[in-house]
Design a protein around this motif. Structure first.
Motif, PDB file in Angstrom:
ATOM      1  N   LEU A  78       0.830  -1.201   0.000  1.00  0.00           N
ATOM      2  CA  LEU A  78       0.000   0.000   0.000  1.00  0.00           C
ATOM      3  C   LEU A  78       0.869   1.257   0.000  1.00  0.00           C
ATOM      4  CD1 LEU A  78      -2.868   1.278   0.306  1.00  0.00           C
ATOM      5  CD2 LEU A  78      -2.477   1.202   2.784  1.00  0.00           C
ATOM      6  N   THR A  79       1.863   1.287   0.874  1.00  0.00           N
ATOM      7  CA  THR A  79       2.743   2.447   0.956  1.00  0.00           C
ATOM      8  C   THR A  79       3.567   2.599  -0.319  1.00  0.00           C
ATOM      9  OG1 THR A  79       2.882   2.254   3.361  1.00  0.00           O
ATOM     10  CG2 THR A  79       4.601   3.521   2.276  1.00  0.00           C
ATOM     11  N   GLY A  80       4.073   1.477  -0.837  1.00  0.00           N
ATOM     12  CA  GLY A  80       4.853   1.526  -2.069  1.00  0.00           C
ATOM     13  C   GLY A  80       4.045   2.000  -3.262  1.00  0.00           C
ATOM     14  N   TYR A  81       2.760   1.684  -3.258  1.00  0.00           N
ATOM     15  CA  TYR A  81       1.882   2.136  -4.331  1.00  0.00           C
ATOM     16  C   TYR A  81       1.569   3.619  -4.196  1.00  0.00           C
ATOM     17  CZ  TYR A  81      -2.339   2.532  -7.219  1.00  0.00           C
ATOM     18  OH  TYR A  81      -3.276   2.920  -8.135  1.00  0.00           O
ATOM     19  N   ARG A  82       1.289   4.040  -2.964  1.00  0.00           N
ATOM     20  CA  ARG A  82       0.929   5.442  -2.747  1.00  0.00           C
ATOM     21  C   ARG A  82       2.088   6.399  -3.015  1.00  0.00           C
ATOM     22  NH1 ARG A  82      -2.716   5.064   2.857  1.00  0.00           N
ATOM     23  NH2 ARG A  82      -4.684   4.495   1.832  1.00  0.00           N
ATOM     24  N   ASP A  83       3.301   5.988  -2.641  1.00  0.00           N
ATOM     25  CA  ASP A  83       4.422   6.907  -2.871  1.00  0.00           C
ATOM     26  C   ASP A  83       5.045   6.751  -4.258  1.00  0.00           C
ATOM     27  OD1 ASP A  83       6.210   4.714  -2.777  1.00  0.00           O
ATOM     28  OD2 ASP A  83       6.731   5.060  -0.687  1.00  0.00           O
ATOM     29  N   GLY A  84       4.566   5.770  -5.017  1.00  0.00           N
ATOM     30  CA  GLY A  84       5.036   5.598  -6.387  1.00  0.00           C
ATOM     31  C   GLY A  84       6.278   4.756  -6.556  1.00  0.00           C
ATOM     32  N   LYS A 102       2.144  -7.504  -7.265  1.00  0.00           N
ATOM     33  CA  LYS A 102       1.723  -6.236  -6.671  1.00  0.00           C
ATOM     34  C   LYS A 102       0.310  -5.934  -7.158  1.00  0.00           C
ATOM     35  CE  LYS A 102       5.717  -5.156  -4.685  1.00  0.00           C
ATOM     36  NZ  LYS A 102       5.886  -4.869  -3.255  1.00  0.00           N
ATOM     37  N   PRO A 103      -0.716  -6.444  -6.477  1.00  0.00           N
ATOM     38  CA  PRO A 103      -2.087  -6.277  -6.961  1.00  0.00           C
ATOM     39  C   PRO A 103      -2.518  -4.834  -7.154  1.00  0.00           C
ATOM     40  CG  PRO A 103      -2.000  -7.980  -5.281  1.00  0.00           C
ATOM     41  CD  PRO A 103      -0.654  -7.319  -5.290  1.00  0.00           C
ATOM     42  N   LEU A 104      -1.982  -3.920  -6.353  1.00  0.00           N
ATOM     43  CA  LEU A 104      -2.337  -2.509  -6.536  1.00  0.00           C
ATOM     44  C   LEU A 104      -1.760  -1.964  -7.838  1.00  0.00           C
ATOM     45  CD1 LEU A 104      -1.950  -1.158  -2.906  1.00  0.00           C
ATOM     46  CD2 LEU A 104      -4.040  -1.126  -4.264  1.00  0.00           C
ATOM     47  N   VAL A 105      -0.517  -2.314  -8.127  1.00  0.00           N
ATOM     48  CA  VAL A 105       0.112  -1.876  -9.366  1.00  0.00           C
ATOM     49  C   VAL A 105      -0.593  -2.499 -10.562  1.00  0.00           C
ATOM     50  CG1 VAL A 105       2.237  -1.907 -10.724  1.00  0.00           C
ATOM     51  CG2 VAL A 105       2.337  -1.475  -8.273  1.00  0.00           C
ATOM     52  N   THR A 110      -8.107  -2.786  -4.956  1.00  0.00           N
ATOM     53  CA  THR A 110      -8.172  -1.357  -4.705  1.00  0.00           C
ATOM     54  C   THR A 110      -7.525  -1.022  -3.369  1.00  0.00           C
ATOM     55  OG1 THR A 110     -10.305  -1.470  -3.568  1.00  0.00           O
ATOM     56  CG2 THR A 110     -10.343  -1.245  -5.977  1.00  0.00           C
ATOM     57  N   GLU A 111      -7.243   0.249  -3.149  1.00  0.00           N
ATOM     58  CA  GLU A 111      -6.646   0.658  -1.877  1.00  0.00           C
ATOM     59  C   GLU A 111      -7.526   0.311  -0.681  1.00  0.00           C
ATOM     60  OE1 GLU A 111      -4.614   4.443  -1.492  1.00  0.00           O
ATOM     61  OE2 GLU A 111      -4.671   4.695  -3.672  1.00  0.00           O
ATOM     62  N   PRO A 112      -8.834   0.580  -0.692  1.00  0.00           N
ATOM     63  CA  PRO A 112      -9.672   0.201   0.454  1.00  0.00           C
ATOM     64  C   PRO A 112      -9.635  -1.300   0.732  1.00  0.00           C
ATOM     65  CG  PRO A 112     -10.833   1.773  -0.914  1.00  0.00           C
ATOM     66  CD  PRO A 112      -9.613   1.378  -1.674  1.00  0.00           C
ATOM     67  N   PHE A 117      -7.821  -5.626   4.295  1.00  0.00           N
ATOM     68  CA  PHE A 117      -7.090  -6.892   4.425  1.00  0.00           C
ATOM     69  C   PHE A 117      -5.944  -6.750   5.428  1.00  0.00           C
ATOM     70  CE2 PHE A 117      -3.617  -9.727   3.157  1.00  0.00           C
ATOM     71  CZ  PHE A 117      -4.275 -10.951   3.108  1.00  0.00           C
ATOM     72  N   GLY A 118      -5.223  -5.629   5.361  1.00  0.00           N
ATOM     73  CA  GLY A 118      -4.104  -5.418   6.271  1.00  0.00           C
ATOM     74  C   GLY A 118      -4.521  -5.409   7.726  1.00  0.00           C
TER      75      GLY A 118
END
Length: 321
Positions: A78-84, A102-105, A110-112, A117-118
């Protein structure tokens, strides 16, 4: 390259949610959980009669570790996705299979969904750890505090305090492996053992010695978001020396343990296959070709071979004077 471009370049990103959550939890990377057979081999031989609580406690601790780790890596993604940084790290070749991890990438979660899950796995892991302690044959305070500290810092590895963004990434990667051996051993025996400590230190170096190769590959992305890994902070020469020191230190730890009697005299010889793999790993990663990802893969093999040899060492030690 944008996140949308990376998603579009990754083939087959549409998949069942269950598969995406399994990828998010990194369930295929079982290397930390190899501590369980190592601990089992260390505690079973000296026990005169079989105590069912041994397997119950070890199983509960293992389940708690899986849940905690799932939470850790979910928040890390999540953090790696948000900061790019994750997107930046896949810029060179977004079609690599690892991008799907990396499911977000990849756009499969989705982020929510990742946040829920976390936290769900974090609370579940805390509950399972509590049951493991409550049902354990022993529960010395040092063991309980190890579990609590590991859990608190694990959840905040890349979230909350973001300890991996403040210069403690490499230290925690190794410490997690140390706790995964020492904590269940303490719960099962109630004691602290020098040889088991050596095994814990060696076990923790395993994940660290494929983690530092990942960091070497991810220098650009980590620097772009200010994540201070050793690879990102130092020069290529300094990073190479750091990895070399870790690789040599792994051998010297086993050698010193054998020389001082903390481990059996033959222990350093038994672990030589790992030393050979480390030399090959370093040569491939930092040699003329500089194939870091191939070297990282060898690191997984070296760790798994090392865990098998630790089990072997415990079984041999149980039947020899």
């Amino acid at each position: 390259m944008t996140r949308a471009t990376v998603r579009a370049a990754v083939p087959g990103t549409r998949e069942a949610k269950l598969v995406s959550y399994a990828r998010l939890a990194k369930l295929d990377v079982f290397d930390y959980y190899l501590s369980l057979p190592v601990v089992l081999s260390a505690v079973l031989p000296p026990i005169g009669g079989f105590d069912p609580r041994t397997l119950v406690t070890l199983g509960l601790f293992g389940l708690g570790a899986v849940l905690m780790t799932a939470s850790l890596v979910a928040f890390d993604d999540l953090t790696g996705y948000r900061d790019g940084s994750d997107t930046a790290n896949y810029r060179a070749d977004p079609t690599l299979r690892r991008a799907r991890r990396k499911p977000l990438v990849a756009g499969t979660l989705t982020e929510p969904e990742v946040v829920r899950f976390g936290w769900l796995t974090a609370f579940a892991g805390a509950g399972v750890f509590a049951v493991a302690v409550a049902t354990a044959p022993y529960a010395p305070q040092w063991t309980v505090w190890l579990i609590v500290a590991n859990f608190v810092f694990g959840i905040q590895y890349s979230y909350g305090l973001k300890i991996s963004y403040h210069g403690f990434q490499e230290a925690y990667i190794a410490a997690l492996g140390w706790v995964m051996v020492l904590a269940p051993y303490g719960l099962l025996t109630g004691r602290f053992d020098g040889f088991v400590l050596v095994q814990a230190l060696l076990f923790g170096l395993g994940p660290l010695l494929f983690g530092v190769y990942s960091n070497t590959n991810d220098i650009a992305g980590d620097r772009s978001v200010g994540r201070p890994t050793v690879a990102a902070l130092t020069t290529p020469r300094g990073n190479r020396r750091f990895v070399a020191a870790l690789s040599l230190g792994e051998f010297l730890l086993g050698a010193a343990a054998s020389a001082t009697g903390v481990a059996p005299w033959w222990f350093v010889l038994l672990m030589l296959p790992v030393t050979v793999l480390r030399a090959r790993q370093f040569g491939i990663g930092f040699g003329p070709r500089g194939d870091i990802l191939r070297a990282r893969a060898i690191g997984f093999t070296a760790h798994r071979v090392g865990a098998a040899l630790l089990v072997t060492a415990n079984l041999i030690a149980a039947v020899t004077p």
